[in-house]
Design a protein around this motif. Structure first.
Motif, PDB file in Angstrom:
ATOM      1  N   ASN A  55     101.331  60.950 -20.108  1.00  0.00           N
ATOM      2  CA  ASN A  55     101.815  62.201 -19.516  1.00  0.00           C
ATOM      3  C   ASN A  55     102.527  63.037 -20.572  1.00  0.00           C
ATOM      4  O   ASN A  55     103.197  62.516 -21.463  1.00  0.00           O
ATOM      5  N   VAL A  56     102.376  64.347 -20.456  1.00  0.00           N
ATOM      6  CA  VAL A  56     103.024  65.279 -21.376  1.00  0.00           C
ATOM      7  C   VAL A  56     104.279  65.882 -20.766  1.00  0.00           C
ATOM      8  O   VAL A  56     105.013  66.606 -21.450  1.00  0.00           O
ATOM      9  N   ASP A  57     104.509  65.597 -19.491  1.00  0.00           N
ATOM     10  CA  ASP A  57     105.720  66.084 -18.843  1.00  0.00           C
ATOM     11  C   ASP A  57     106.082  65.159 -17.698  1.00  0.00           C
ATOM     12  O   ASP A  57     105.345  64.231 -17.349  1.00  0.00           O
ATOM     13  N   LEU A  58     107.229  65.428 -17.103  1.00  0.00           N
ATOM     14  CA  LEU A  58     107.673  64.775 -15.871  1.00  0.00           C
ATOM     15  C   LEU A  58     108.593  65.762 -15.171  1.00  0.00           C
ATOM     16  O   LEU A  58     109.539  66.272 -15.773  1.00  0.00           O
ATOM     17  N   THR A  59     108.293  66.057 -13.904  1.00  0.00           N
ATOM     18  CA  THR A  59     109.145  66.938 -13.110  1.00  0.00           C
ATOM     19  C   THR A  59     109.544  66.216 -11.839  1.00  0.00           C
ATOM     20  O   THR A  59     108.692  65.670 -11.133  1.00  0.00           O
ATOM     21  N   ILE A  60     110.842  66.203 -11.566  1.00  0.00           N
ATOM     22  CA  ILE A  60     111.405  65.523 -10.407  1.00  0.00           C
ATOM     23  C   ILE A  60     112.103  66.542  -9.529  1.00  0.00           C
ATOM     24  O   ILE A  60     112.956  67.303 -10.008  1.00  0.00           O
ATOM     25  N   HIS A  61     111.725  66.599  -8.252  1.00  0.00           N
ATOM     26  CA  HIS A  61     112.418  67.410  -7.253  1.00  0.00           C
ATOM     27  C   HIS A  61     113.104  66.473  -6.267  1.00  0.00           C
ATOM     28  O   HIS A  61     112.477  65.513  -5.784  1.00  0.00           O
ATOM     29  N   LEU A  62     114.367  66.747  -5.956  1.00  0.00           N
ATOM     30  CA  LEU A  62     115.151  65.890  -5.071  1.00  0.00           C
ATOM     31  C   LEU A  62     115.647  66.675  -3.860  1.00  0.00           C
ATOM     32  O   LEU A  62     116.170  67.781  -4.012  1.00  0.00           O
ATOM     33  N   HIS A  63     115.488  66.093  -2.659  1.00  0.00           N
ATOM     34  CA  HIS A  63     116.142  66.662  -1.488  1.00  0.00           C
ATOM     35  C   HIS A  63     117.370  65.836  -1.090  1.00  0.00           C
ATOM     36  O   HIS A  63     118.107  66.216  -0.176  1.00  0.00           O
ATOM     37  N   ARG A  64     117.566  64.702  -1.790  1.00  0.00           N
ATOM     38  CA  ARG A  64     118.724  63.845  -1.557  1.00  0.00           C
ATOM     39  C   ARG A  64     119.005  63.060  -2.827  1.00  0.00           C
ATOM     40  O   ARG A  64     118.072  62.712  -3.570  1.00  0.00           O
TER      41      ARG A  64
END
Length: 270
Positions: A210-219
């Motif tokens: 992978n060339v990136d990592l994006t994390i979205h959190l709702h908690r």
């Protein structure tokens, strides 16, 4: 580290306030002379935490963390610089740069959002996963090399399938020697494992880093286990995507995406 020296019980050892030395536990799967990005991602969050702790508490929480991997991070001492590039009372944007031998290898950004009591309207997340205590370990090091993979306790909910696996991941190795890490930093330090648990093709025949990592959190995550409900898709023109619903023991906490570059290894038919 010299041969015969005991391996520390951490992924990193602090050198000073902003510099860290990786231990053999941080060595990568594609190349054991490089750092696996998973603990490095956790280290970046750890550095952001320390940056925030050095000033008055604002009540803001990380809601999105994105990492752009600019090049292979060598298994060498790294420096992490953190700054606020969009300060605010209800929204803030942090940026971190990881340097190895004075060369940027990762740029990361984190959006921090104000907290509020939204318990009355909370909902919409997926069901909780079968807890790891009820599952058998899976030796992921039978598929991948490297000190990081060897440090993991991986427990799939069902036999892993090409492109589809749900598993719990934990480790007994500290993130940074002698320094406590937040639950978020420890959680993020395991998220990049997702691209290795649901492989579509053998990593001895194909590369799909992978060339990136994006994390979205709702908690905000809690506890020692990171749950990865992962799907991997390869497209027809050399790109792929690893998509993961992230869990802790209390249920889903958010989503992660990893953009893949897919190509046959040299010397294989592909």
């Amino acid at each position: 580290m010299q041969s015969g020296t005991p391996t520390p019980d951490s992924y990193y050892e602090p050198v000073d306030e902003h510099r860290y030395k990786p231990t053999p536990h941080a060595s990568g799967a594609w190349n054991t002379e490089e750092q696996h990005f998973s603990p490095l991602g956790g280290l970046i969050v750890h550095a952001m935490d320390r940056h925030l702790a050095a000033r008055p508490h604002t009540g803001l929480l990380p809601a999105r963390i994105s990492f752009d991997i600019l090049g292979p991070p060598a298994l060498d001492e790294c420096e992490i610089r953190v700054e606020s590039i969009r300060p605010g009372r209800t929204i803030e944007l942090l940026e971190a740069v990881v340097l190895i031998a004075d060369r940027p290898v990762v740029r990361a950004r984190a959006w921090l959002l104000a907290t509020a009591d939204t318990t009355a309207v909370a909902g919409g997340a997926a069901a909780t996963l079968t807890p790891p205590q009820q599952l058998a370990p899976w030796p992921l090091d039978s598929l991948w090399p490297g000190g990081y993979i060897a440090s993991l306790d991986v427990r799939p909910l069902a036999p892993p399938q090409p492109g589809r696996t749900t598993a719990w991941v934990s480790t007994g190795v500290d993130l940074v020697a002698g320094r406590p890490s937040s639950p978020l930093a420890s959680f993020v330090a395991l998220v990049d494992t997702a691209n290795g648990i649901a492989v579509r093709q053998s990593p001895t025949d194909w590369m799909f880093p992978n060339v990136d990592l994006t994390i979205h959190l709702h908690r905000q995550p809690e506890g020692a286990w990171t749950g990865l409900d992962t799907t991997v898709v390869f497209g027809p023109t050399g790109q792929g995507l690893t998509s993961t619903v992230l869990h802790d023991l209390n249920g889903p906490v958010g989503h992660a995406q990893q953009l893949l570059t897919v190509r046959p290894l040299p010397g294989t038919d592909g």
